[in-house]
Design a protein around this motif. Structure first.
Motif, mmCIF file in Angstrom:
data_model
loop_
_atom_site.group_PDB
_atom_site.id
_atom_site.type_symbol
_atom_site.label_atom_id
_atom_site.label_comp_id
_atom_site.label_asym_id
_atom_site.label_seq_id
_atom_site.Cartn_x
_atom_site.Cartn_y
_atom_site.Cartn_z
ATOM 1 N N ARG A 1 -27.650 -27.122 23.129
ATOM 2 C CA ARG A 1 -28.327 -26.090 23.917
ATOM 3 C C ARG A 1 -29.848 -26.277 23.898
ATOM 4 N N LYS B 1 -30.163 -15.527 21.379
ATOM 5 C CA LYS B 1 -28.919 -14.855 21.743
ATOM 6 C C LYS B 1 -27.809 -15.880 21.975
ATOM 7 N N ALA B 2 -26.615 -15.497 21.555
ATOM 8 C CA ALA B 2 -25.448 -16.358 21.751
ATOM 9 C C ALA B 2 -24.404 -15.600 22.555
ATOM 10 N N ASP B 3 -23.781 -16.280 23.521
ATOM 11 C CA ASP B 3 -22.746 -15.617 24.324
ATOM 12 C C ASP B 3 -21.460 -15.511 23.512
ATOM 13 N N ASP B 4 -20.512 -14.739 24.039
ATOM 14 C CA ASP B 4 -19.263 -14.486 23.317
ATOM 15 C C ASP B 4 -18.488 -15.765 23.050
ATOM 16 N N ARG B 5 -18.549 -16.685 23.989
ATOM 17 C CA ARG B 5 -17.797 -17.932 23.811
ATOM 18 C C ARG B 5 -18.327 -18.720 22.618
ATOM 19 N N LEU B 6 -19.656 -18.824 22.489
ATOM 20 C CA LEU B 6 -20.216 -19.554 21.360
ATOM 21 C C LEU B 6 -19.941 -18.815 20.058
ATOM 22 N N ARG B 7 -20.006 -17.505 20.084
ATOM 23 C CA ARG B 7 -19.712 -16.737 18.886
ATOM 24 C C ARG B 7 -18.296 -17.024 18.387
#
Length: 421
Positions: A169, A193-199
């Protein structure tokens, strides 16, 4: 330009110092008594060769020494090393105009460093983790580090696996790894910030890597086992990325000095208390009021205290001691005050202690310079610096901890410098 230099002493950062025609020349990795060839640029010298070696020179423990910037003194034999670190404290006190006995250096390396922060970068398209080169922003990748505790042996590989999921990223990362009773606790910084997919990807990685806890900028993504640390009689789960003393042996050594100094005190203030390394031990022998700006750290302390038997009353207060130090009327109800501030020291709080009647103060510091500055305030107020102990939990670096014990003679107990009659 290459010059032949004779090294006369070690500097505070571990550099050998030679007297050049225009002033001192600082040569990393050179030792007192050595004749060296160095490329000199102003006051800096790059060691080319050692022509006459010191008897205090030893083989480095790590093959990356001299390239990795994590260590400055692996080449220094123990006797000179101990004298050098003690002298850092002696010189800091002398600079502040304080003459006092300084104890020999206490070796508190123990099993090694239990917490470490790796830098993570993309190098030729692949994730790499390690430390920065000396005086550089260049990353030195590492697979292992001899100063780390055994529980961190797998930490570089696990940090690299996490970094590989994020670095594409485009953001450089810092990954803190801590050895705990539950396994590795890791906190990732720098992503934003991290999106739900990366989390979800990171949560699954934490399971695969068998981490106790994984956090992102202090926010817990998953806690599979409590990442607890033993603090005296208690087991404490610090907040993600929370402060711990660098080594378990270091914490034990510092706490032993603090509790010994507080023997006989019935009510103690623990200022800059963190999650309780001193407070939880002191509470076995005295009432304790722990003050700290971090609410999460104090919450961890409170949870540990509730689950620990045999402690005397332990109260807590969230307070920014830089902006709102405890005032003399608040301090006067204590028999002893313990301070363990960050590197900036505790100047504002020291000034209030100087004006108070508190008979005993114990200062724990990771910076001899700010320790000496604050000590000068207390000494000028009539307190006596009765003991100074340097503690080494950052082996092979120039960092050294200091514990100082200040007592107020009876004739000064009602009057500090500029204080109340």
């Amino acid at each position: 330009m290459a010059e032949t230099l004779t090294i006369t002493r070690l500097g505070a950062r571990g550099d050998g110092i030679a007297e050049g025609p225009h002033g001192p020349v600082y040569v990393p990795f050179a030792l007192p008594g050595e004749v060296v060839t160095a490329e000199v640029d102003g006051e800096r010298g790059r060691l080319v060769s050692v022509e006459t070696a010191s008897a205090d020179r030893q083989a480095a423990e790590c093959p990356l020494f001299g390239h990795c910037g994590g260590c400055a003194a692996q080449h220094v034999a123990p006797q000179l090393y101990g004298a050098w670190k003690r002298d850092i404290v002696v010189q800091a006190l002398a600079h502040a105009g304080i003459e006092t006995d300084v104890s020999p250096l206490v070796d508190a390396h123990g099993a090694g460093r239990r917490r470490v922060t790796f830098h993570a970068r993309l190098i030729e398209g692949k994730a790499a983790v390690g430390f920065m080169a000396a005086r550089s922003h260049a990353l030195v990748p590492i697979a292992q580090c001899p100063v780390l505790a055994p529980g961190l042996a797998a930490a570089p590989d696990k940090a690299r696996a996490l970094a590989a999921l994020i670095l594409p990223r485009g953001k450089p990362l810092d990954i803190q790894a801590t050895e705990t009773l539950g396994g590795l606790d890791m906190d990732i910084r720098g992503l934003g910030k991290a999106d739900d997919r990366l989390r979800m990807t990171l949560v699954e990685a934490a399971r695969t890597l068998d981490l106790a806890r994984l956090s992102l900028h202090g926010e817990i993504l998953i806690e599979r086992r409590p990442p607890a640390a033993t603090m005296g009689p208690a087991a404490v789960v610090p907040p993600p990325g929370g402060f711990l003393q660098a080594t378990a042996a270091g914490e034990e050594a510092l706490a032993a000095l603090v509790t010994e100094a507080c023997a006989g005190a019935r009510h103690v203030a623990d200022l800059f208390a963190g999650c309780g390394p001193f407070a939880l031990r002191l509470a076995r022998q005295a009432k304790v009021h722990a003050v700290e700006n971090g609410a999460e750290a104090l919450a961890a302390l409170q949870r540990a205290a509730r689950n620990t038997q045999g402690l005397k009353p332990l109260t807590t207060e969230v307070r920014d001691l830089f902006r709102r130090p405890l005032l003399p009327l608040e301090l006067d109800r204590f028999d002893a005050v313990v301070l363990d501030p960050p590197r900036a020291g505790a100047e504002a709080q020291a000034r209030q202690i100087a004006l108070s009647k508190v008979p005993l103060a114990i200062s724990v510091s990771c910076d001899p310079g700010t320790f000496a500055r604050d000590a000068r305030i207390l000494v000028e107020a009539g307190m006596q610096l009765t003991r100074v102990v340097p503690v080494d939990q950052f082996r092979y670096t120039h960092h050294v901890e200091v514990v100082g014990v200040f007592t107020r003679p009876a004739k000064h107990k009602n009057k500090g410098k500029g204080g109340r009659p």
